[in-house]
Design an enzyme around this catalytic site. Sequence first.
Site, PDB file in Angstrom:
ATOM      1  N   GLY A 109       0.752  -1.239  -0.029  1.00  0.00           N
ATOM      2  CA  GLY A 109       0.175   0.017  -0.119  1.00  0.00           C
ATOM      3  C   GLY A 109       0.733   1.148   0.029  1.00  0.00           C
ATOM      4  CB  ILE A 123       2.728   2.491   4.820  1.00  0.00           C
ATOM      5  CG1 ILE A 123       1.798   3.513   5.387  1.00  0.00           C
ATOM      6  CG2 ILE A 123       4.284   2.403   5.616  1.00  0.00           C
ATOM      7  CD1 ILE A 123       1.009   3.037   6.491  1.00  0.00           C
ATOM      8  CB  SER A 143       1.840  -6.768  -2.755  1.00  0.00           C
ATOM      9  OG  SER A 143       0.457  -6.294  -2.779  1.00  0.00           O
ATOM     10  NE  ARG A 144      -3.287  -9.069   1.071  1.00  0.00           N
ATOM     11  CZ  ARG A 144      -4.060  -8.514   2.060  1.00  0.00           C
ATOM     12  NH1 ARG A 144      -5.141  -9.365   2.633  1.00  0.00           N
ATOM     13  NH2 ARG A 144      -4.035  -7.225   2.614  1.00  0.00           N
ATOM     14  CB  SER A 145      -2.896  -6.351  -5.123  1.00  0.00           C
ATOM     15  OG  SER A 145      -1.963  -5.538  -4.325  1.00  0.00           O
ATOM     16  CB  THR A 183       5.250   0.735  11.583  1.00  0.00           C
ATOM     17  OG1 THR A 183       5.389   0.654  10.319  1.00  0.00           O
ATOM     18  CG2 THR A 183       6.656   1.037  12.216  1.00  0.00           C
ATOM     19  CD  GLU A 185      -1.156  -0.459  19.765  1.00  0.00           C
ATOM     20  OE1 GLU A 185      -1.849   0.713  19.858  1.00  0.00           O
ATOM     21  OE2 GLU A 185      -0.594  -0.902  19.092  1.00  0.00           O
ATOM     22  CG  HIS A 225      -0.050   2.734  17.460  1.00  0.00           C
ATOM     23  ND1 HIS A 225      -1.028   1.946  17.446  1.00  0.00           N
ATOM     24  CD2 HIS A 225       0.159   3.289  16.187  1.00  0.00           C
ATOM     25  CE1 HIS A 225      -1.786   2.101  16.297  1.00  0.00           C
ATOM     26  NE2 HIS A 225      -0.930   2.674  15.345  1.00  0.00           N
ATOM     27  CB  ALA A 226       4.828   7.113  18.020  1.00  0.00           C
ATOM     28  CB  ALA A 227       4.761   4.725  12.804  1.00  0.00           C
TER      29      ALA A 227
END
Length: 308
Positions: free
Chosen positions: A150, A152, A171-173, A227, A258, A277-279
């Site tokens: 995707g 990212i 990737s699946r696609s 991430t 979390e 969880h700050a990416a």
Amino acid sequence: MTTVRYIDCTALMDTLLGAHPEQRAAMDVFVGDPDPARLADLVRDASIVINGHTSMDAALLAAAPRLRSIIFLGSGPGSYIDLDAAERAGIAVHRIVNYGDRAIAEHSFALLLASARGVATMDREVRAGVWSPAEGMELGGKTLGVIGLGGIGREMVRIASGFGMKVLAWSRSGVDPELPCEAASLDALLARCDAVSLHLALTPETRGFLGGERLARMKPSALLVNTARGALVDEPALLDALHAGRIRHAALDVFDAEPLPAGHPFTSLPNVTLTSHAAYKTREATERLLAAALAILDDERRRLAGAL
């Protein structure tokens, strides 16, 4: 009248809203994550809710008869909102994608660098008065496996390639031939790569995607970066692999639970680098997120006004 409530607004987002005085004045903003009683009060008579990252279950949605639209500030509303209940109640749920692609990819690569050079471990040791220069691993010329392409994942491919790494991708696609990477089967990627970075969406099909069998295909010297979503990885299997030295290091920004519970086994392992969880959290990404949210809000106001 369309009542708009913004819940779980961050301090930065509240500051950025100051540049949009008309839209700011037309909504009620609650900074922070409200407790259940306050949340129920905020939602009860709202027409549109802008949701930072607050959980909204079926009972809450059922107690909000005027609610017609939720604008979720992120790409994964299903982790926070009961989407089936929203659909039954006729509540449209909007998500925002791609605003944080670069920010998350940069954080992913920062975690990769930190794990390759033992940055977090040395930081802790120096603060504790221990001077123990660690032997690291150069990334130039190494092979990175990117799982998921995707927005990212595509950014991660470009960054790693520009850094001088060879990149394999799955990737699946399928893999875009324009990207600076080589398409590979998942098994080949896991077996060949010096580092693996996960960038899949969490779905019923991808939950536990990287389980014990797939982790066992990785090199013992390999680094793992996640991430995306914690549940993509079988956490007990990863802990076993790290304890046994079957994976050199894991760098994680996301977890099954979390915030990460105090005393979680990850916190005691020296071959794990952790962030909260700050990416996605940069000012630039937040500005893009706000612009997208306000555009959706304007559309939803017009839609609901036309339905009256």
